[in-house]
Motif scaffolding. Structure first.
Motif, PDB file in Angstrom:
ATOM      1  N   GLU A  81       0.850  -1.186   0.000  1.00 14.32           N
ATOM      2  CA  GLU A  81       0.000   0.000   0.000  1.00 14.32           C
ATOM      3  C   GLU A  81       0.890   1.242   0.000  1.00 14.32           C
ATOM      4  N   VAL A  82       0.513   2.209  -0.817  1.00 16.56           N
ATOM      5  CA  VAL A  82       1.277   3.444  -0.887  1.00 16.56           C
ATOM      6  C   VAL A  82       0.348   4.644  -0.704  1.00 16.56           C
ATOM      7  N   VAL A  83       0.927   5.719  -0.184  1.00  9.48           N
ATOM      8  CA  VAL A  83       0.151   6.937   0.049  1.00  9.48           C
ATOM      9  C   VAL A  83       0.407   7.902  -1.104  1.00  9.48           C
ATOM     10  N   PHE A  84      -0.667   8.481  -1.607  1.00  7.49           N
ATOM     11  CA  PHE A  84      -0.547   9.425  -2.729  1.00  7.49           C
ATOM     12  C   PHE A  84      -1.688  10.420  -2.625  1.00  7.49           C
ATOM     13  N   GLU A  85      -1.409  11.666  -2.985  1.00 10.82           N
ATOM     14  CA  GLU A  85      -2.446  12.689  -2.889  1.00 10.82           C
ATOM     15  C   GLU A  85      -3.419  12.606  -4.064  1.00 10.82           C
ATOM     16  N   GLU A  86      -4.695  12.572  -3.733  1.00  9.55           N
ATOM     17  CA  GLU A  86      -5.726  12.493  -4.771  1.00  9.55           C
ATOM     18  C   GLU A  86      -6.644  13.702  -4.743  1.00  9.55           C
ATOM     19  N   ILE A  94     -10.283  19.997  -3.211  1.00  4.53           N
ATOM     20  CA  ILE A  94      -9.862  19.198  -2.059  1.00  4.53           C
ATOM     21  C   ILE A  94      -8.869  18.125  -2.518  1.00  4.53           C
ATOM     22  N   PHE A  95      -7.715  18.114  -1.874  1.00  5.18           N
ATOM     23  CA  PHE A  95      -6.665  17.156  -2.207  1.00  5.18           C
ATOM     24  C   PHE A  95      -6.181  16.518  -0.919  1.00  5.18           C
ATOM     25  N   LEU A  96      -6.289  15.196  -0.849  1.00  3.54           N
ATOM     26  CA  LEU A  96      -5.927  14.503   0.389  1.00  3.54           C
ATOM     27  C   LEU A  96      -5.153  13.226   0.077  1.00  3.54           C
ATOM     28  N   ASN A  97      -4.335  12.833   1.038  1.00  2.00           N
ATOM     29  CA  ASN A  97      -3.574  11.599   0.902  1.00  2.00           C
ATOM     30  C   ASN A  97      -4.486  10.384   1.070  1.00  2.00           C
ATOM     31  N   VAL A  98      -4.333   9.454   0.144  1.00  2.00           N
ATOM     32  CA  VAL A  98      -5.112   8.216   0.193  1.00  2.00           C
ATOM     33  C   VAL A  98      -4.152   7.037   0.063  1.00  2.00           C
ATOM     34  N   LYS A  99      -4.390   6.018   0.889  1.00  2.00           N
ATOM     35  CA  LYS A  99      -3.554   4.825   0.846  1.00  2.00           C
ATOM     36  C   LYS A  99      -4.231   3.771  -0.029  1.00  2.00           C
ATOM     37  N   ARG A 100      -3.484   3.270  -1.014  1.00  2.00           N
ATOM     38  CA  ARG A 100      -4.017   2.207  -1.884  1.00  2.00           C
ATOM     39  C   ARG A 100      -2.879   1.286  -2.298  1.00  2.00           C
ATOM     40  N   PRO A 101      -3.227   0.068  -2.738  1.00  2.00           N
ATOM     41  CA  PRO A 101      -2.186  -0.813  -3.268  1.00  2.00           C
ATOM     42  C   PRO A 101      -1.464  -0.161  -4.447  1.00  2.00           C
ATOM     43  N   GLU A 102      -0.183  -0.445  -4.560  1.00  2.00           N
ATOM     44  CA  GLU A 102       0.645   0.181  -5.601  1.00  2.00           C
ATOM     45  C   GLU A 102       0.186  -0.208  -7.009  1.00  2.00           C
ATOM     46  N   GLY A 103      -0.215  -1.481  -7.166  1.00  2.00           N
ATOM     47  CA  GLY A 103      -0.585  -1.940  -8.503  1.00  2.00           C
ATOM     48  C   GLY A 103      -1.879  -2.746  -8.517  1.00  2.00           C
ATOM     49  N   ILE A 117      -6.607  -7.418 -20.624  1.00  2.00           N
ATOM     50  CA  ILE A 117      -6.130  -7.783 -19.287  1.00  2.00           C
ATOM     51  C   ILE A 117      -4.737  -7.185 -19.166  1.00  2.00           C
ATOM     52  N   GLU A 118      -4.530  -6.370 -18.144  1.00  2.00           N
ATOM     53  CA  GLU A 118      -3.209  -5.776 -17.986  1.00  2.00           C
ATOM     54  C   GLU A 118      -2.890  -5.488 -16.522  1.00  2.00           C
ATOM     55  N   GLU A 119      -1.594  -5.414 -16.271  1.00  2.00           N
ATOM     56  CA  GLU A 119      -1.123  -5.031 -14.939  1.00  2.00           C
ATOM     57  C   GLU A 119      -0.773  -3.554 -14.981  1.00  2.00           C
ATOM     58  N   LEU A 120      -1.323  -2.834 -14.053  1.00  2.00           N
ATOM     59  CA  LEU A 120      -1.055  -1.395 -13.991  1.00  2.00           C
ATOM     60  C   LEU A 120      -0.288  -1.096 -12.715  1.00  2.00           C
ATOM     61  N   HIS A 121       0.577  -0.100 -12.796  1.00  2.00           N
ATOM     62  CA  HIS A 121       1.377   0.265 -11.638  1.00  2.00           C
ATOM     63  C   HIS A 121       1.380   1.773 -11.412  1.00  2.00           C
ATOM     64  N   GLU A 122       1.793   2.118 -10.201  1.00  2.00           N
ATOM     65  CA  GLU A 122       2.006   3.509  -9.811  1.00  2.00           C
ATOM     66  C   GLU A 122       0.832   4.422 -10.185  1.00  2.00           C
ATOM     67  N   TYR A 123       1.141   5.518 -10.879  1.00  2.00           N
ATOM     68  CA  TYR A 123       0.127   6.542 -11.167  1.00  2.00           C
ATOM     69  C   TYR A 123      -1.069   5.968 -11.942  1.00  2.00           C
ATOM     70  N   THR A 124      -0.765   5.105 -12.905  1.00  2.00           N
ATOM     71  CA  THR A 124      -1.818   4.504 -13.732  1.00  2.00           C
ATOM     72  C   THR A 124      -2.759   3.656 -12.871  1.00  2.00           C
TER      73      THR A 124
END
Ligand SMILES: [Zn+2]
Length: 176
Positions: A81-86, A94-103, A117-124
Motif C-alpha cells: 500500500e502506498v500513500v498518494f495525494e488524490e 480538495i486534495f488529500l492523501n489516500v492509501k491504496r495498493p501500488e498496482g 487484461i493488464e497489470e497497472l502500476h504507480e500513477y496509472t
C-alpha cells in the motif's frame, strides 16, 4: 447531451453502477464527449456517474495513454500500500492523501469491444482504482483518516449543498 459534472452530494455518485450492455455508435459518441469533458476540466479520469450516468465505464489518461474502460474488474491487487495525494472533479479544491495498493491486475472491455487484461502500476494504477471506486459509489474522501476529513468538513458541506442542487436540476441521465 449535456454532460454536467456532478459534485459530492449528488445521489448518482453514491449508487453502484450497472453494467454496459452494448457498445454502439451512440455509446462511442458519449465516450468522445466524456473525453472532451475530462480534458476541458483538466482531469486525468472521469467516470460515468460523475456525469450523472449510473453505468460501469470510465475514461482515464495517465499522460501516456488514453484508456476507455468498460465493465472493469480488478482481478488482483499488487504490491504494498502506498500513500498518494488524490483529487476529484466531483470534489473540486480538495486534495488529500489516500492509501491504496501500488498496482492492480485488471480486466475490461475497450472501445473496440476487445477484452483487455493488464497489470497497472504507480500513477496509472492509482487513477484506475480511483475511477473504479466511482462505479461502486465510493469517493476518495471515504478513504481518508477522520482527522484529515475533519479539516475539510465545511468545504465538503458547501460542495454537497451545490451537489444536491445540481442533482435536482439535471437528474440522472439514462442511456440505452
Ligand atoms: Zn473522482
Amino acid at each position: 447531451m449535456n454532460l454536467k459534472v456532478r459534485l459530492i452530494g449528488d445521489p448518482v455518485l453514491r449508487k453502484k453502477a450497472n453494467k454496459v450492455d452494448k457498445i454502439d455508435e451512440e455509446f462511442l459518441n458519449l465516450l468522445e464527449i466524456m473525453t472532451e469533458t475530462m480534458y476541458r476540466e483538466d482531469g486525468v479520469g472521469l467516470a460515468a456517474p460523475q456525469v450523472g450516468i449510473s453505468k460501469r465505464f470510465f475514461i482515464m489518461d495517465d499522460g501516456k495513454q488514453l484508456r476507455k474502460v468498460i465493465n472493469p474488474e480488478i482481478i488482483e491487487f499488487l504490491g504494498d500500500e502506498v500513500v498518494f495525494e488524490e483529487g476529484c472533479l466531483s470534489i473540486p479544491g480538495i486534495f488529500l492523501n489516500v492509501k491504496r495498493p501500488e498496482g492492480v491486475k485488471v480486466k475490461y472491455t475497450n472501445e473496440n469491444g476487445e477484452e483487455i487484461i493488464e497489470e497497472l502500476h504507480e500513477y496509472t494504477a492509482r487513477i484506475f482504482q480511483h475511477e473504479y471506486d466511482h462505479l461502486e459509489g465510493i469517493l476518495f474522501v471515504d478513504k481518508v483518516s477522520t482527522a484529515a476529513k475533519a479539516k475539510v468538513k465545511s468545504k465538503i458541506k458547501d460542495l454537497m449543498k451545490e451537489g444536491r442542487k445540481i442533482a435536482k436540476e439535471f437528474g440522472e441521465v439514462e442511456i440505452k
